[in-house]
Design a protein around this motif. Structure first.
Motif, short mmCIF file in Angstrom:
data_model
loop_
_atom_site.label_atom_id
_atom_site.label_comp_id
_atom_site.label_asym_id
_atom_site.label_seq_id
_atom_site.Cartn_x
_atom_site.Cartn_y
_atom_site.Cartn_z
N UNK A 319 -23.94 53.28 -0.21
CA UNK A 319 -24.43 54.62 -0.55
C UNK A 319 -23.46 55.70 -0.07
N UNK A 320 -22.24 55.31 0.27
CA UNK A 320 -21.20 56.23 0.75
C UNK A 320 -21.70 57.17 1.82
N UNK A 321 -22.36 56.60 2.80
CA UNK A 321 -22.78 57.41 3.93
C UNK A 321 -22.03 56.92 5.17
N UNK A 322 -21.97 57.78 6.16
CA UNK A 322 -21.25 57.41 7.39
C UNK A 322 -22.03 57.89 8.60
N UNK A 323 -21.75 57.23 9.71
CA UNK A 323 -22.31 57.64 11.00
C UNK A 323 -21.19 57.60 12.01
N UNK A 324 -21.17 58.54 12.94
CA UNK A 324 -20.11 58.54 13.94
C UNK A 324 -20.65 58.88 15.32
N UNK A 325 -20.14 58.19 16.33
CA UNK A 325 -20.47 58.49 17.72
C UNK A 325 -19.22 58.96 18.41
N UNK A 326 -19.30 60.14 19.02
CA UNK A 326 -18.17 60.69 19.75
C UNK A 326 -18.55 60.73 21.21
N UNK A 327 -18.00 59.79 21.98
CA UNK A 327 -18.29 59.74 23.42
C UNK A 327 -17.24 60.54 24.16
N UNK A 328 -17.68 61.60 24.83
CA UNK A 328 -16.73 62.47 25.53
C UNK A 328 -16.73 62.19 27.03
N UNK A 329 -15.56 62.38 27.64
CA UNK A 329 -15.40 62.08 29.07
C UNK A 329 -14.60 63.19 29.74
N UNK A 330 -14.64 63.20 31.07
CA UNK A 330 -13.89 64.24 31.78
C UNK A 330 -12.59 63.71 32.38
N UNK A 331 -12.31 62.41 32.22
CA UNK A 331 -11.12 61.84 32.86
C UNK A 331 -10.28 61.05 31.85
N UNK A 332 -8.99 60.91 32.15
CA UNK A 332 -8.08 60.29 31.18
C UNK A 332 -8.25 58.78 30.98
N UNK A 333 -9.11 58.14 31.76
CA UNK A 333 -9.36 56.71 31.49
C UNK A 333 -10.76 56.52 30.88
N UNK A 334 -11.42 57.63 30.53
CA UNK A 334 -12.75 57.59 29.90
C UNK A 334 -13.76 56.81 30.73
N UNK A 335 -13.87 57.16 32.00
CA UNK A 335 -14.85 56.48 32.84
C UNK A 335 -16.02 57.40 33.22
N UNK A 336 -15.84 58.74 33.12
CA UNK A 336 -16.88 59.69 33.51
C UNK A 336 -17.42 60.39 32.27
N UNK A 337 -18.55 59.90 31.72
CA UNK A 337 -19.04 60.50 30.48
C UNK A 337 -19.56 61.93 30.69
N UNK A 338 -19.34 62.79 29.70
CA UNK A 338 -19.88 64.15 29.75
C UNK A 338 -20.96 64.37 28.68
N UNK A 339 -20.66 63.99 27.45
CA UNK A 339 -21.71 64.05 26.43
C UNK A 339 -21.31 63.19 25.22
N UNK A 340 -22.30 62.87 24.43
CA UNK A 340 -22.08 62.07 23.23
C UNK A 340 -22.64 62.83 22.04
N UNK A 341 -21.89 62.84 20.96
CA UNK A 341 -22.40 63.43 19.73
C UNK A 341 -22.54 62.32 18.70
N UNK A 342 -23.73 62.27 18.09
CA UNK A 342 -23.93 61.38 16.95
C UNK A 342 -23.98 62.26 15.72
N UNK A 343 -23.21 61.94 14.70
CA UNK A 343 -23.22 62.74 13.49
C UNK A 343 -23.28 61.82 12.29
N UNK A 344 -23.81 62.31 11.18
CA UNK A 344 -23.86 61.48 9.99
C UNK A 344 -23.84 62.35 8.75
N UNK A 345 -23.59 61.70 7.62
CA UNK A 345 -23.53 62.41 6.36
C UNK A 345 -22.99 61.51 5.27
N UNK A 346 -22.37 62.12 4.27
CA UNK A 346 -21.84 61.36 3.14
C UNK A 346 -20.36 61.62 2.97
N UNK A 347 -19.72 60.82 2.15
CA UNK A 347 -18.31 61.07 1.88
C UNK A 347 -18.00 60.76 0.42
N UNK A 348 -16.88 61.32 -0.02
CA UNK A 348 -16.53 61.23 -1.43
C UNK A 348 -15.73 59.97 -1.72
#
Ligand SMILES: *[C@@H]1O[C@H](CO)[C@@H](O)[C@H](O)[C@H]1NC(C)=O
Ligand SMILES: *[C@@H]1O[C@H](CO)[C@@H](O)[C@H](O)[C@H]1NC(C)=O
Ligand SMILES: *[C@@H]1O[C@H](CO)[C@@H](O)[C@H](O)[C@H]1NC(C)=O
Length: 512
Positions: A319-348
């Motif tokens: 159905x040409x839909x997508x979902x994405x999780x963006x896990x954000x961190x405060x450190x360069x080795x991605x060990x300290x999470x700050x927030x996560x964004x889940x987004x979704x929609x469609x694509x062409x």
């Protein structure tokens, strides 16, 4: 204003570096049964890769040695190139940049020989984990690999304002001589023709060296090979900015010629090359844009200026839909999470790009978004955002996901809904026959590619396909055929408009 911006950066870096209490990470994810199964599996795969690799930063960075590209690189423009940089004990360096007409780096146009001196300074305040450096160029020379390349390049330099001043560097009508080296920037420094090429070496002003262990036998964890990577500063996505821009993110890393990943068919070729014998990389099959499935960052990624994140995407071909999780961190080795964004929609439906050879253009719609704050700083920020600008003000809790679709996104995080993005994708396979998905680079100014003009011409670090048995896609490999490619393109991918500047600006507005 500038000062308070800096304070904001510092405060954020400091405050979010400390987690006040531990977060149950799987909270509030029960609504999406598919994710429940897949994401842990993908995360596991990623963590297994990372933990097994024991990635660490080399501080202070040791530059000495010979560093090479591991494949064909794409810079904004686009420019296709490979790099081979040598740093010596006396701080001098000699760098080769080999440029190409094609995205497989098989048709060399010209090569640059860059000589100079570099001095490491202090740890960067903007890009945590990076070291700032000063450099000085002594000489930049150019060798053309065909008459046409010479003609095109000279005409290009001639068109720019600096071209007027450096018309002496190559007299009009000179015929091509295969091994002639022309000086773009001479030791005496009286003429500098490099701006006409869009050339700058600001990448040397931000460096990071990482090392990790590549297991020799995945199954048995027996023995490992050390890999060393050199991250240099990023190139601005706007051509007009690139000569002035001081990097705050990185390019695709170079690897140490003595300690590189195996197998790497391109490495030996690039290592042995010089300005008269530019590397011609092995032919690679063009892959159809089969996006269906699950894709995950292969490591902690850095976005200009301070964002560290990992990305996880699911594309549904049916159905040409997508979902994405963006896990954000405060450190360069991605060990300290700050927030996560889940987004979704469609694509062409995708279509081959006429601007970036080898790329596929897609259009993405972002229609839904949910946010999970993972630390106290983010909770406080979201909690105090203006009423109706980001979900239910005042009801944010650590580890709890809230929908922000009904507030048209989340102003504090720069998420705007509904939202359209013009994308550029590319599929490749790495030396281990894994599928890699390259999604377009975000505009360096922190905006989103929401107009045709802002469609990316280069890529972010690749995502790895996960959950599929290794090599499943092998049977889809086929020779390059644009018509067939476009017929096969049936997925796209998402990018989320998380703008750090907006994020910080909001922090300041709320705390002032
Ligand atoms: C550069 O431009 C000048 C005029 O602007 C022209 O006379 C000259 O032939 C050009 N040189 C080359 C190498 O194209
Ligand atoms: C698209 O299809 C997938 C799998 O078949 C399904 O999980 C998803 O909910 C559908 N998405 C939309 C927006 O219809
Ligand atoms: C968020 O706001 C609510 C209501 O104003 C308050 O009860 C709660 O303590 C706040 N939480 C944090 C972590 O600031």
């Amino acid at each position: 204003m500038l000062r308070s911006w800096w304070l904001g950066v510092l405060f954020l870096a400091f405050a979010s570096g400390k987690r006040l209490w531990d977060v149950p990470r799987s909270h509030a994810k029960e609504q999406r049964p598919e994710k429940l199964w897949w994401e842990p599996q993908c995360q596991y795969q990623l963590r297994h890769l990372q933990d097994g690799a024991r990635i660490s930063a080399v501080l202070p960075p040791r530059l000495e040695g010979h560093w090479i590209s591991t494949g064909c690189e794409v810079r904004p423009g686009p420019e296709f190139l490979t790099r081979s940089y040598m740093f010596f004990a006396n701080r001098l360096f000699k760098a080769y940049q080999f440029y190409y007409r094609d995205p497989s780096c098989r048709e060399p146009t010209y090569s640059l020989v860059i000589k100079g001196k570099i001095r490491l300074r202090q740890a960067s305040w903007i890009t945590l984990g990076a070291t700032e450096a000063d450099y000085h160029l002594h000489k930049v020379g150019i060798v053309f690999h065909s008459q046409r390349a010479m003609h095109d390049t000279v005409a290009r330099i001639n068109q720019t304002s600096s071209g007027m001043r450096c018309s002496g560097f190559l007299p009009a009508g000179r015929t091509w001589a295969p091994s002639a080296l022309y000086e773009l920037l001479s030791a005496k420094g009286e003429e500098d023709c490099t701006p006409g090429l869009g050339f700058a070496m600001h990448e040397l002003s931000l460096v990071r060296v990482e090392k990790y262990h590549q297991p020799l036998l995945l199954q048995h964890n027996q023995g490992s090979r050390q890999v060393e990577e050199l991250y240099l500063g990023d190139i601005h996505t706007e051509w007009s900015e690139r000569l002035h821009y001081r990097p705050t993110g990185y390019q695709r890393p170079l690897q140490n010629a003595m300690h590189h990943m195996h197998p790497c068919p391109a490495c030996g070729i690039i290592y042995r090359a010089d300005e008269h014998n530019p590397p011609v990389l092995p032919a690679r099959p063009e892959l159809p844009m089969l996006l269906n499935g699950h894709w995950i960052s292969s490591r902690c990624e850095v976005r200009p200026a301070v964002l560290f994140l990992t990305r996880y995407f699911i594309f549904h071909a049916n159905n040409r839909s997508w979902e994405g999780y963006y896990h954000h961190y405060s450190d360069p080795l991605c060990k300290q999470p700050t927030f996560t964004v889940y987004a979704s929609g469609h694509y062409s439906q995708g279509a081959p790009s006429l601007i970036v050879r080898g790329g596929t253009e897609l259009v993405f719609k972002v229609t839904h978004a949910q946010v999970t704050p993972m630390d106290q700083v983010t909770v406080s920020m979201l909690n105090s955002s203006d009423f109706g600008s980001c979900g239910e003000a005042g009801s944010w809790r650590i580890g709890q996901e809230l929908d922000v679709t009904h507030t048209n996104g989340c102003a504090a995080l720069g998420i705007e809904l509904p939202h359209t993005e013009y994308e550029l994708f590319r599929l490749e396979r790495d030396g281990k026959d894994r599928s890699l998905l390259f999604i377009g680079e975000r505009p360096t100014d922190g905006s989103s590619p929401n107009t045709l003009r802002k469609r990316p011409t280069s890529y972010q670090p690749p995502l790895l396909q996960c959950g599929e048995p290794l090599g499943t896609l092998a049977r889809h490999i086929m020779p390059h055929d644009p018509e067939r490619l476009s017929a096969q393109v049936n997925h796209g991918a998402p990018r989320i408009p998380v703008s750090l500047l907006v994020f910080l600006a909001t922090l300041l507005v709320n705390w002032d």
